[in-house]
Design a protein around this motif. Structure first.
Motif, short mmCIF file in Angstrom:
data_model
loop_
_atom_site.label_atom_id
_atom_site.label_comp_id
_atom_site.label_asym_id
_atom_site.label_seq_id
_atom_site.Cartn_x
_atom_site.Cartn_y
_atom_site.Cartn_z
N LEU A 123 0.85 -1.20 0.00
CA LEU A 123 0.00 0.00 0.00
C LEU A 123 0.88 1.24 0.00
N THR A 124 1.49 1.51 -1.15
CA THR A 124 2.53 2.53 -1.22
C THR A 124 2.05 3.89 -1.71
N ASN A 125 0.79 4.02 -2.09
CA ASN A 125 0.27 5.34 -2.50
C ASN A 125 -1.25 5.35 -2.32
N HIS A 126 -1.83 6.53 -2.50
CA HIS A 126 -3.27 6.69 -2.26
C HIS A 126 -4.11 5.82 -3.19
N LYS A 127 -3.67 5.68 -4.45
CA LYS A 127 -4.41 4.85 -5.40
C LYS A 127 -4.51 3.42 -4.90
N LEU A 128 -3.40 2.88 -4.41
CA LEU A 128 -3.39 1.49 -3.97
C LEU A 128 -4.15 1.32 -2.66
N VAL A 129 -4.10 2.32 -1.80
CA VAL A 129 -4.90 2.26 -0.57
C VAL A 129 -6.38 2.25 -0.92
N ASP A 130 -6.77 3.09 -1.88
CA ASP A 130 -8.17 3.11 -2.32
C ASP A 130 -8.58 1.78 -2.93
N ARG A 131 -7.67 1.20 -3.73
CA ARG A 131 -7.98 -0.09 -4.35
C ARG A 131 -8.12 -1.17 -3.27
N GLY A 132 -7.20 -1.15 -2.31
CA GLY A 132 -7.26 -2.13 -1.23
C GLY A 132 -8.50 -1.98 -0.39
N THR A 133 -8.90 -0.73 -0.14
CA THR A 133 -10.11 -0.48 0.63
C THR A 133 -11.33 -1.06 -0.07
N GLN A 134 -11.39 -0.88 -1.38
CA GLN A 134 -12.52 -1.42 -2.14
C GLN A 134 -12.54 -2.95 -2.07
N MET A 135 -11.35 -3.57 -2.12
CA MET A 135 -11.29 -5.03 -2.00
C MET A 135 -11.83 -5.50 -0.67
N VAL A 136 -11.44 -4.82 0.40
CA VAL A 136 -11.92 -5.20 1.73
C VAL A 136 -13.43 -4.99 1.84
N MET A 137 -13.91 -3.89 1.28
CA MET A 137 -15.36 -3.64 1.26
C MET A 137 -16.10 -4.78 0.58
N ASP A 138 -15.60 -5.18 -0.58
CA ASP A 138 -16.26 -6.23 -1.36
C ASP A 138 -16.23 -7.57 -0.64
N GLU A 139 -15.10 -7.91 -0.03
CA GLU A 139 -14.93 -9.21 0.61
C GLU A 139 -15.74 -9.32 1.89
N LEU A 140 -15.81 -8.22 2.66
CA LEU A 140 -16.45 -8.28 3.97
C LEU A 140 -17.84 -7.64 3.98
N ASN A 141 -18.22 -7.05 2.84
CA ASN A 141 -19.54 -6.41 2.73
C ASN A 141 -19.72 -5.35 3.83
N ILE A 142 -18.73 -4.45 3.93
CA ILE A 142 -18.78 -3.38 4.92
C ILE A 142 -18.63 -2.04 4.22
N ASP A 143 -18.84 -0.94 4.97
CA ASP A 143 -18.76 0.37 4.36
C ASP A 143 -17.30 0.83 4.20
N HIS A 144 -17.14 1.93 3.50
CA HIS A 144 -15.80 2.41 3.14
C HIS A 144 -14.95 2.74 4.36
N ASP A 145 -15.51 3.48 5.30
CA ASP A 145 -14.72 3.91 6.46
C ASP A 145 -14.24 2.72 7.29
N HIS A 146 -15.14 1.76 7.48
CA HIS A 146 -14.77 0.57 8.24
C HIS A 146 -13.67 -0.22 7.52
N ALA A 147 -13.82 -0.35 6.21
CA ALA A 147 -12.82 -1.08 5.41
C ALA A 147 -11.47 -0.37 5.46
N ALA A 148 -11.49 0.95 5.35
CA ALA A 148 -10.24 1.71 5.39
C ALA A 148 -9.55 1.55 6.73
N ASP A 149 -10.31 1.57 7.81
CA ASP A 149 -9.73 1.39 9.15
C ASP A 149 -9.08 0.01 9.28
N LEU A 150 -9.76 -1.01 8.79
CA LEU A 150 -9.21 -2.36 8.87
C LEU A 150 -7.94 -2.50 8.04
N LEU A 151 -7.95 -1.89 6.87
CA LEU A 151 -6.79 -1.99 5.99
C LEU A 151 -5.56 -1.34 6.63
#
Length: 268
Positions: free
Chosen positions: A225-253
Motif C-alpha cells: 500500500l505505497t500510495n493513495h491509489k493502492l490504498v483506495d484499491r485495497g479499501t474497495q477489495m476489503v469492502m467487497d470481501e467483507l460487505n462493509i462500508d468504506h470507512d470501516h474497510a479503510a480502518d481495517l486496511l
C-alpha cells in the motif's frame, strides 16, 4: 543460425512515409506479436510450471539480459514486490553492465561470457533457484555464458528469445521461442521483439505468483500500500470481501496493513 530478428524490414523507404503511414506500418507489425506468443504457449506453460514448483520449494527467480531485454527483466522483477508483496530479492533482474546500463548503454557489456555468473554471485544463486535468460537474438554471449554456468550448478534454466535454435535456447532447460518476424525498422528489436518479451514476462511472473498463492480470486491481496491509489484499491477489495462500508474497510486496511490480513482477521 538464421536470425529472423535481423532480416530486412518488409517496409521500404520508410523515411519517405507520412506520419500516418509510419504509424499504420508499426501497428500492423505489432498485431502479429500476440499471435506469435500464442504459438509459444506450450513452451511458456512448461517454463511457468517448472519455475512455480521450484519457487514453491524455496527457490528464487532471476532474469539476465542485455540492452532492451535486460531492462525488461529489471522492470518485471521490480514490479513483483509492490504487486504481490514478495521480498525485493525474490525475483531479481540483472542487466549486463550493471544498473547504470538501465539508462545508458555500456560498451561491450553483452559480449562478456563470464560476467553474468559473476553478477549472480552477489545474490548467492544456488541449485534451488531459477534463471531465465532474455535475448531477442538468442545469441547474446552474456546470457549464454550465464545460463551455461548456472546449469552446471544445478540451477533451473529458461529463456525468452525471438529466434529459434540459438545458443541461448540450447543452454535452457525450458526455452521459450517467440518468432515475431522482421522488425518494422530493420534490426530494432526494442519493437516487436521487446513487446513479445514483455508479454511473456507478464505471463510468466503473474502465473507463477498466482500458483504461489499470491492472488485470491482475481485480486492482488498482498500488494504493497505505497500510495493513495493502492490504498483506495485495497479499501474497495476489503469492502467487497467483507460487505462493509468504506470507512470501516479503510480502518481495517490500515490496522492490518494488507488486504489479505484484514479480510482473514475479520471474515465471519
Amino acid at each position: 543460425m538464421i536470425r529472423v530478428t535481423e532480416q530486412e524490414s518488409r517496409y521500404h523507404n520508410i523515411d519517405q512515409m507520412s506520419v500516418l503511414e509510419i504509424l499504420k506500418g508499426i501497428n500492423n507489425e505489432d498485431k502479429l506479436v500476440p499471435l506469435a506468443v500464442e504459438q509459444a504457449l506450450p513452451q511458456i506453460e512448461r517454463l511457468a510450471d517448472a519455475v512455480a514448483k521450484r519457487m514453491a520449494a524455496g527457490g528464487r527467480l532471476f532474469y539476465i539480459g542485455a540492452g532492451t531485454s535486460g531492462r525488461l527483466g529489471v522492470v518485471d522483477a521490480s514490479e513483483c514486490p509492490p504487486t504481490f508483496g514478495v521480498p525485493f530479492d525474490y525475483v531479481v533482474g540483472i542487466i549486463a553492465g550493471g544498473d547504470q546500463a538501465i539508462r545508458k548503454a555500456v560498451e561491450n557489456a553483452e559480449d562478456d561470457t563470464h560476467q553474468a555468473w559473476v553478477d549472480l554471485q552477489e545474490y548467492h544463486i544456488n541449485s534451488q533457484d531459477c534463471l531465465v535468460g532474455l535475448a531477442a537474438s538468442g545469441t547474446t554471449p552474456y546470457v549464454v555464458g550465464g545460463l551455461n554456468t548456472a546449469r552446471e550448478h544445478g540451477v533451473l534454466t529458461g529463456c525468452i528469445v525471438c529466434n529459434t535454435g540459438g545458443p541461448v535456447a540450447e543452454a535452457s532447460d525450458f526455452p521459450v521461442e517467440v518468432v515475431v518476424g522482421p522488425e518494422f525498422l530493420t534490426g530494432s528489436t526494442r519493437m516487436k521483439s521487446g513487446t513479445a518479451q514483455k508479454l511473456v514476462l507478464n505471463m510468466l511472473s503473474t502465473t507463477v505468483m498466482i500458483r504461489l498463492g499470491r492472488v485470491k480470486g482475481n485480486k492482488m491481496v498482498d500488494m504493497q500500500l505505497t500510495n493513495h491509489k493502492l490504498v483506495d484499491r485495497g479499501t474497495q477489495m476489503v469492502m467487497d470481501e467483507l460487505n462493509i462500508d468504506h470507512d470501516h474497510a479503510a480502518d481495517l486496511l490500515i490496522r492490518y496493513g494488507s488486504v489479505r490480513k484484514a479480510v482473514e482477521a475479520n471474515h465471519k
